[in-house]
Design an enzyme around this catalytic site. Structure first.
Site, PDB file in Angstrom:
ATOM      1  CD  GLU A 102      50.326   4.100   9.814  1.00  0.00           C
ATOM      2  OE1 GLU A 102      51.580   4.371   9.811  1.00  0.00           O
ATOM      3  OE2 GLU A 102      49.466   4.805   9.761  1.00  0.00           O
ATOM      4  CD  GLU A 108      50.757   7.261  14.147  1.00  0.00           C
ATOM      5  OE1 GLU A 108      51.085   8.300  13.970  1.00  0.00           O
ATOM      6  OE2 GLU A 108      51.357   6.132  14.054  1.00  0.00           O
TER       7      GLU A 108
END
Length: 593
Positions: free
Chosen positions: A239, A157
Site C-alpha cells: 500500500e 496489518e
C-alpha cells in the site's frame, strides 16, 4: 501455463518481474465502470491490479452469500485479465480499507464471547464457512490454474492488532484447505514492532510493507528486518498511500502530483508497488468505516475519492499523468496511452412531491420487534443503518431524567413526537431533563450506526455492537416494554406517503427530476441536514451538513432517461422544496467537533 514465484525477486514465467500495481476496489465502483478503471490502469503503464475482498459484503447474513452484480469478484478478475493485467487478491477476513468493521460481518457480534481476529474456535469456525464459499469463486482464478491471480494475502496489518502467530497460521491453513496455492503474503507497516508481530517471515511467507513516503527509509527498515531473519525477499510496498481518506468535520487531505511521482520513482528503483488507491470510488449504502482516535470515533465520508490517481468518479488526475511519465522513463518497454474520460452532466432540479414522518411509516419498511429491554441492531436486524426504539413512559407532571446506557453511535430523543435532544460521541449516556405530563407518554429514540471502526483495538470494544446495548433509564430505573424497528433501508419500495408528516421529525422526502442523458452527476446536499439519499431505490450513502463533503456521487448507470425518483431520508427535520445537481463534487468548510 504461466508461473509466478517469490524468490530473491519476483519471477514470472522464469524471468524477473517488477510489480506495478494499483488498487481498484470492485465493490466501490459500479460494475459497468470496472472496464474504464482497469483500462486506465493499463494506460498508465502498470501491469497489475490489486483488490480487497470484504467478507461482510459477500456474507451479509450468516450462511447467505452474494457474488452478484457489483459483488461479482470472478467477473472483475476475468475482466482484468482481458485488459492485460495480473491480479493480487486480498481475501483476508479483515481488510481495514476504511470499510465498515474492516470487512468483518456485523452478525459476528451476535455471538457472546466472539473475539474477531483471534485464534479462537468460534471465530475460525465462521471464517472456515466463509472461505469454503469464497474459494469456490476465486480458486480457479489463480495463475496455477491458468488465471491471472499472482498472490493472496493472509492478513492485513495484523502487527497493528496482535502478535499471535498461531492465528496467522490458522488463516493460512484455511486458505490452503480451500485451494490457495499461489504465493501468500502479509502486509504491515515498515517498522520493527509491527513486522515482528504481524508476519510469518520465518515460515517463508513474504512480508510486504504499507507506507506512503520516505521510501528509502522504509525499504531500509524492511531489508534490515529480512536480514535479521536470514531471509532474502523482494521488496514490495503493498500500500503506497498516494492520498488519504476523509472524515466528517475535517478538511480534505490533498497531495501534490509532482511530489507523489518523485516518491514513486524513488520506490520503483528498489521495489514493487501497489498504489493505494488507484481508483477509490464510493462507500455506497452504509459501508463507510470509522476511525478511532483515542476515545473519539470519527466516521468517514461516503466519498472514498482518497485524492487518488483517478477521482471518485474515475477521471484521471494530475497524478495519473505524472506517474505515467515516471513509468515511461523507468520502464520504456511498458506501453502507455491516453486514458478514457467519461462525460458528466447535470439533470434538471429535483422537485419535492411527497413527504412523510418516520413515525408514520416505520412499519412499512421494517417489521416491529417486541422485547422487555432494547435489542441491539445486531439482535434485531443486520446491524446497519438505523434503529428506532419506542416505549411508553409514565409521567407525573414534572421533569424526569432520561438517559440511554450503552448507546452507539448517535441518538435522537423524542417525547410524543417532539425532538428533545441529540447525543453523539462523548455526550451519549448523559442525563437529559424532560418535562413529562401526567400519564403515559411516548418516548422514542432513533439511533444511527455511523460506521464501525475499521482499525485498532476498538475492533474488540463493546461499542461495535450498535443501537442500545444496556437500556434506557427514567429517573433511576431501566424502562421496560420496547418496540423497535431495524431500519437498514435496503428496500424502500414499500414506502407510502399517505401518513402524517410532522415538522422537526425524521422523515422521508420523495423528489422527481428529469435526465435527458444518463451521465454521471452529483447531488448537491446543501439545504439538508443529515441522512441518506436514494436514486431510483439505490442507496447512494450518507450526507451530513457538517461537511467537508456536501454532495453525493450519482453514477450515470443509476439514472434513467426521462423521469427519475430521488428519495431522501433526513433525520434533523431539515429539507428543501428543490434539490440541485452538479457536474463536480461540492465541498463546504467543515464544522469541527
Amino acid at each position: 501455463m504461466n508461473t509466478f514465484e517469490v524468490k530473491e525477486e519476483f519471477v514470472l514465467n522464469g524471468k524477473p518481474f517488477q510489480i506495478l500495481s494499483g488498487a481498484v476496489h470492485y465493490f466501490r465502483i459500479p460494475k459497468e465502470y470496472w472496464e474504464d478503471s482497469l483500462y486506465n490502469l493499463k494506460a498508465m503503464g502498470f501491469n497489475t491490479v490489486e483488490t480487497y475482498i470484504p467478507w461482510n459484503l459477500h456474507e451479509p447474513e450468516e450462511g447467505r452469500f452474494d457474488f452478484s452484480g457489483n459483488k461479482d469478484i470472478e467477473a472483475f478478475v476475468r475482466l482484468a485479465r482481458e485488459t492485460g493485467l495480473w491480479v493480487i487478491l486480498r481475501p483476508s477476513p479483515f481488510i481495514c480499507a476504511e470499510w465498515e468493521f474492516g470487512g468483518l460481518p456485523a452478525w459476528l457480534l451476535r455471538y457472546e464471547g466472539m473475539k474477531v481476529r483471534t485464534n479462537t474456535a468460534l471465530f475460525l469456525e465462521k471464517v472456515d464457512a466463509y472461505y469454503q464459499e469464497l474459494f469456490f469463486h476465486i480458486r480457479d482464478l489463480q495463475i496455477t490454474k491458468g488465471g491471472p491471480v499472482l498472490m493472496m494475502q493472509i492478513e492485513n496489518e495484523y502487527g497493528s492488532f496482535g502478535n499471535d502467530k498461531a492465528y496467522l497460521r490458522s488463516i493460512r491453513a484455511l486458505m490452503e484447505k480451500y485451494g490457495a496455492d499461489v504465493p501468500l503474503f502479509t502486509a504491515d507497516g515498515a517498522w520493527d514492532d509491527v513486522l515482528e508481530a504481524g508476519t510469518l517471515i520465518d515460515e517463508g511467507i513474504l512480508p510486504a510493507g504499507n507506507f506512503g513516503s520516505r521510501s528509502n527509509e522504509n525499504l531500509d527498515a524492511m531489508e534490515a528486518f529480512f536480514k535479521r531473519h536470514h531471509k532474502k525477499f523482494p521488496l514490495m510496498c503493498m500500500e503506497f498511500w498516494d492520498g488519504w481518506f476523509g472524515r466528517w468535520g475535517e478538511d480534505i487531505i490533498r497531495r501534490d502530483a509532482v511530489e507523489l511521482a518523485d516518491c514513486v520513482k524513488e520506490l520503483l528503483k528498489r521495489a514493487g508497488i501497489n498504489l493505494y488507491m488507484f481508483h477509490g470510488g464510493t462507500n455506497f449504502g452504509f459501508y463507510n468505516g470509522c476511525s478511532a482516535r483515542g476515545e473519539k470515533d470519527l466516521p468517514q465520508l461516503t466519498s472514498y475519492d482518497y485524492d487518488a490517481v483517478l477521482t471518485e468518479w474515475g477521471e484521471p488526475t494530475g497524478k495519473f499523468y505524472e506517474i505515467q511519465k515516471t513509468v515511461a522513463e523507468l520502464f520504456p518497454q511498458n506501453p502507455v496511452f491516453p486514458p478514457r474520460i467519461r462525460k458528466r452532466g447535470r439533470p434538471s432540479k429535483a422537485v419535492l412531491m411527497e413527504k412523510v414522518s418516520l413515525f408514520s411509516c416505520c412499519g412499512q419498511i421494517s417489521q416491529a420487534k417486541e422485547s422487555v429491554y432494547p435489542l441491539t441492531m445486531e439482535q434485531a436486524g443486520k446491524g446497519y443503518g438505523y434503529m428506532l426504539y419506542m416505549t411508553q413512559v409514565l409521567g407525573f407532571g414534572a421533569e424526569r431524567k432520561i438517559k440511554a446506557v450503552g448507546a452507539s453511535d448517535r441518538a435522537q430523543f423524542y417525547l410524543n413526537g417532539v425532538h428533545q435532544k441529540t447525543q453523539y460521541g462523548e455526550e451519549l449516556g448523559e442525563e437529559i431533563l424532560m418535562m413529562l405530563p401526567e400519564g403515559e407518554q411516548q418516548l422514542a429514540v432513533l439511533v444511527e450506526n455511523m460506521g464501525r471502526v475499521n482499525y485498532g483495538y476498538k475492533l474488540l470494544s463493546p461499542s461495535q455492537k450498535k443501537g442500545i446495548r444496556s437500556g434506557v433509564m427514567a429517573d433511576i430505573h431501566f424502562e421496560s416494554g420496547w418496540t423497535q424497528y431495524a431500519l437498514e433501508l435496503e428496500d424502500i419500495s414499500g414506502l407510502s406517503y399517505d401518513g402524517e408528516w410532522r415538522e422537526g421529525t425524521p422523515a422521508f422526502y420523495r423528489y422527481e427530476f428529469t435526465a435527458e442523458e444518463t451521465l454521471d452527476t452529483f447531488l448537491d446536499c446543501r439545504g439538508l441536514g443529515k441522512g441518506a439519499a436514494f436514486i431510483n431505490g439505490v442507496n447512494l450513502g450518507r450526507f451530513w451538513e457538517r461537511g467537508p463533503a456536501a454532495s453525493l456521487f450519482i453514477p450515470g448507470v443509476y439514472l434513467k432517461e426521462g423521469k427519475n425518483e430521488l428519495t431522501v431520508f433526513e433525520t434533523e427535520g431539515t429539507y428543501t422544496q428543490t434539490l440541485s445537481f452538479s457536474k463536480d463534487p461540492v465541498f463546504i468548510s467543515p464544522e469541527k467537533r
